[in-house]
Design an enzyme around this catalytic site. Structure first.
Site, PDB file in Angstrom:
ATOM      1  N   CYS B  86       0.836  -1.213   0.000  1.00  0.00           N
ATOM      2  CA  CYS B  86       0.000   0.000   0.000  1.00  0.00           C
ATOM      3  C   CYS B  86       0.873   1.265   0.000  1.00  0.00           C
ATOM      4  CB  CYS B  86      -0.977  -0.046   1.168  1.00  0.00           C
ATOM      5  SG  CYS B  86      -2.342   1.126   0.989  1.00  0.00           S
ATOM      6  N   HIS B 203      -3.597  -5.617   1.079  1.00  0.00           N
ATOM      7  CA  HIS B 203      -2.916  -5.842   2.361  1.00  0.00           C
ATOM      8  C   HIS B 203      -2.873  -7.324   2.730  1.00  0.00           C
ATOM      9  CE1 HIS B 203      -2.467  -1.677   3.827  1.00  0.00           C
ATOM     10  NE2 HIS B 203      -3.547  -1.421   3.113  1.00  0.00           N
ATOM     11  N   GLU B 205      -1.103  -8.638   4.991  1.00  0.00           N
ATOM     12  CA  GLU B 205      -0.950  -8.793   6.451  1.00  0.00           C
ATOM     13  C   GLU B 205      -2.295  -8.714   7.172  1.00  0.00           C
ATOM     14  OE1 GLU B 205      -0.586  -6.088   4.832  1.00  0.00           O
ATOM     15  OE2 GLU B 205      -1.010  -4.311   6.036  1.00  0.00           O
TER      16      GLU B 205
END
Lengths: 84, 240
Positions: B86, B203, B205
């Site tokens: 990002c 994302h 994560e």
């Protein structure tokens, strides 16, 4: 001392969603003659230079290194001598 | 394998990345403050999401001049693994470690939603645990993910297999309505020619554990470990 007024705009041909939204808003207010809107940035720098050529060189350098992203943006600037 | 998560003023996904490496993968990880100039001892550097330096001027424009970024550029040049997520991707673009630039989302909206991605290249250190053409799901959360690059470089990215992820429908169709931001060619993630630097807007994560409802992102991190195991010493000698 010089004042640099720098105008940063998206390059011709690069989609400007913000400009399109503003154009749409103007059209909804009845301004049908607006064919295109491009939104950019305006920066004013006060420079402690006494030499115009030096100031100009530094403005170009600052634009190339930080102020402008050459992939999508163009810039122009004006340099005006000002007194403190 | 030791990971480093760079922390800029305004990073806000650094703790999520740290958590995944530490708790989910069980590997050593440290935060790297943006003033740091030495990356010795790290085997993979992560630039996390957030709003570094308030995203002032242009997103990533100021972060790229922080001291750590010189070290990251040097690290990448020596073949070290760098993952930009990002805002981290945006910083990699500003730093010139990946080609192109980000524009405002076409919709002008900040998009915070799950998207489907098609894995376009599964032969990278970051994607070897996926299958080419596989459709995965990841969340995005950004206002400027509208990727742009000039036509010649785009052609090169396509030709060299540097387009790693594309926004698609749940069925894997790359279509405009599956694109959350208007990016060129539905591009969601790209890598450099040597495959060692990856930038992506989604994302991973945030979707690495079943308890979060989605673990598709975990395989991205597992890919890094598996690449590392198969290439022992490769990164260490390159980056140690």
């Amino acid at each position: 001392m010089f004042q640099a007024r720098i105008y940063v705009t998206l390059k011709q041909g690069i989609l400007d969603p913000q400009g399109n939204a503003v154009q749409g808003a103007l059209a909804s207010l009845g301004y049908q003659n607006v064919e295109e809107v491009r939104v950019g940035k305006y920066l004013v720098l006060s420079l402690a230079h006494s030499d115009r050529a030096e100031a100009e060189k530094e403005v170009r350098e600052m634009c190339a290194r930080l102020l402008v992203n050459p992939v999508i943006e163009d810039y122009t600037f004006e340099l005006q001598e000002v007194s403190l | 394998m030791k990971f480093g998560v760079v922390v800029f003023p305004g990073s806000n996904c650094d703790m999520d990345c740290y958590h995944v490496i530490d708790q989910v993968l069980g590997h050593p990880v440290s935060y790297i403050w943006h003033q740091e100039k030495d990356l010795a001892g790290y085997d993979c550097i992560i630039l996390p999401g957030g709003f570094s330096y308030g995203d002032y001027l242009r997103i990533g424009a100021i972060a790229r001049f922080s001291p750590v970024m010189d070290a990251v550029a040097e690290y990448a040049a020596r073949g070290g693994l760098v993952l930009g997520i990002c805002n981290g991707f945006q910083i990699l673009l500003e730093a010139g470690l990946l080609p192109g630039a980000m524009r405002r989302n076409e919709s002008l909206q900040f998009r915070c939603q799950d998207v489907f991605l098609r894995v376009e290249n599964a032969a990278t250190p970051f994607t070897n645990q996926y299958r080419r053409g596989e459709v995965i799901r990841m969340p995005v959360a950004h206002g400027e993910g509208n990727y742009y690059v000039d036509p010649e470089i785009l052609a090169q990215l396509e030709r060299e297999g540097q387009v790693v992820f594309r926004y698609c429908t749940g069925e894997g169709e790359v279509a405009p309505h599956a694109n959350p931001n208007g990016s060129l060619g539905n591009i969601a993630g790209i890598c450099n020619r040597s495959r060692t630097v990856l930038g992506l807007m989604p994302h991973p994560e945030r979707c690495s554990e079943e308890i979060l409802g989605n673990a598709d992102g975990r395989r991205l991190f597992r890919s890094i470990l598996s690449w590392w195991e198969l290439a022992p010493g490769k990164g260490a000698t390159a980056c140690g």
